[in-house]
Design a protein around this motif. Sequence first.
Motif, mmCIF file in Angstrom:
data_model
loop_
_atom_site.group_PDB
_atom_site.id
_atom_site.type_symbol
_atom_site.label_atom_id
_atom_site.label_comp_id
_atom_site.label_asym_id
_atom_site.label_seq_id
_atom_site.Cartn_x
_atom_site.Cartn_y
_atom_site.Cartn_z
ATOM 1 N N UNK A 122 0.850 -1.267 0.136
ATOM 2 C CA UNK A 122 -0.004 0.191 0.123
ATOM 3 C C UNK A 122 0.903 1.157 -0.076
ATOM 4 N N UNK A 123 1.787 1.194 0.802
ATOM 5 C CA UNK A 123 2.777 2.530 0.671
ATOM 6 C C UNK A 123 3.559 2.672 -0.595
ATOM 7 N N UNK A 124 3.908 1.256 -1.315
ATOM 8 C CA UNK A 124 4.237 1.741 -2.372
ATOM 9 C C UNK A 124 3.390 2.132 -3.551
ATOM 10 N N UNK A 125 2.072 1.706 -3.397
ATOM 11 C CA UNK A 125 1.102 2.088 -4.490
ATOM 12 C C UNK A 125 1.058 3.705 -4.265
ATOM 13 N N UNK A 126 0.671 4.132 -2.872
ATOM 14 C CA UNK A 126 0.337 5.436 -2.601
ATOM 15 C C UNK A 126 1.603 6.313 -3.419
ATOM 16 N N UNK A 127 2.818 5.800 -2.741
ATOM 17 C CA UNK A 127 4.094 6.648 -3.255
ATOM 18 C C UNK A 127 4.145 6.955 -4.600
ATOM 19 N N UNK A 128 3.849 5.502 -5.377
ATOM 20 C CA UNK A 128 3.989 5.510 -6.883
ATOM 21 C C UNK A 128 2.777 6.500 -7.424
ATOM 22 N N UNK A 129 1.873 6.402 -7.152
ATOM 23 C CA UNK A 129 0.631 7.308 -7.663
ATOM 24 C C UNK A 129 1.015 8.736 -7.689
ATOM 25 N N UNK A 130 1.300 9.007 -6.265
ATOM 26 C CA UNK A 130 1.556 10.561 -6.003
ATOM 27 C C UNK A 130 2.761 10.884 -6.821
ATOM 28 N N UNK A 131 3.856 10.245 -6.745
ATOM 29 C CA UNK A 131 5.117 10.691 -7.476
ATOM 30 C C UNK A 131 4.712 10.903 -9.028
ATOM 31 N N UNK A 132 4.037 10.438 -9.731
ATOM 32 C CA UNK A 132 3.506 10.440 -10.853
ATOM 33 C C UNK A 132 2.952 12.044 -11.297
ATOM 34 N N UNK A 133 2.678 12.876 -10.257
ATOM 35 C CA UNK A 133 2.336 14.095 -10.189
ATOM 36 C C UNK A 133 2.926 15.252 -9.332
#
Length: 284
Positions: A122-133
């Motif tokens: 979940x931490x990976x998913x949130x970070x990956x989603x956020x860092x796209x923007x």
Amino acid sequence: MTTWIKGAPKVAFISGAGSGIGLQIAKALLSDGASLALFDLRVDDAVLESLRRGCCRQGQRVEVFTVDISQAASVDAAIDAAVGSFGAPDFAFNSAGILRTALFTELPAETFELVIRINLIGSRNFAAGILRYMKPGGHLALVASLAGIIGGYTQAAYGASKFGVVGLAEVLRLEQKPCGIDVSVICPGEISTPLLDHERQHGSKVTEALNATAGVLTVEQAVAGILQGLRKREFMITPGFKARFLRGMARKASGLMRWMTDKTLAGALADEQKRLRKLDQKSA
């Protein structure tokens, strides 16, 4: 009160915002003027309305995006929708997580995998989603735990997941620094949240005795310490003097720390055996 060294966030994305640390961080950011995109499986209507009443500037908004943090596609879609509504976040805080404890030899594989999926993946998913923007000047914070630095009795799944979050944050700190993005990892001891309430009801008295060394903070105390570190953009943040002291020992005097933990464990196990014998005598 410590001020934000790079200015208060204008748009903040917060996961696990329906209760506990995430909710208290949301309230603090709201009072600092940030618009909030909240991500959770569920946020009570009363909680959402209370947050919206806390808006203090024109144009400030609070919206909820329902998401399963363990599912990458779901997280990406929710973050896409939030960016479409609010624009890119300048601050993002991942606090979604669960705690399940048992002796490793008694811990079902399914439970171990569930904790890893939510806390680490979940931490990976949130970070990956956020860092796209996220743009230069942004700030990403991931909630880990003191259990991500010090091994805990009956906490194989939780400790493995939180050690992983700390490792992930260490890498992201390095990789995002050239991009102008700061990364923080939150490593508190026990905090009086629904997670801890569940642990007290279902967990081991031995674990409780060991964790008592770091003390238990109220959510308000913990969040005050966390915010102090976030506002200064510290990398590793641990609220509470006792917990910070143990974190330092674990990193700088690991042998001594293990010796102390072993002594505490031996005493806690002896106390638990006495308690169980008394219960047996009463029921006989």
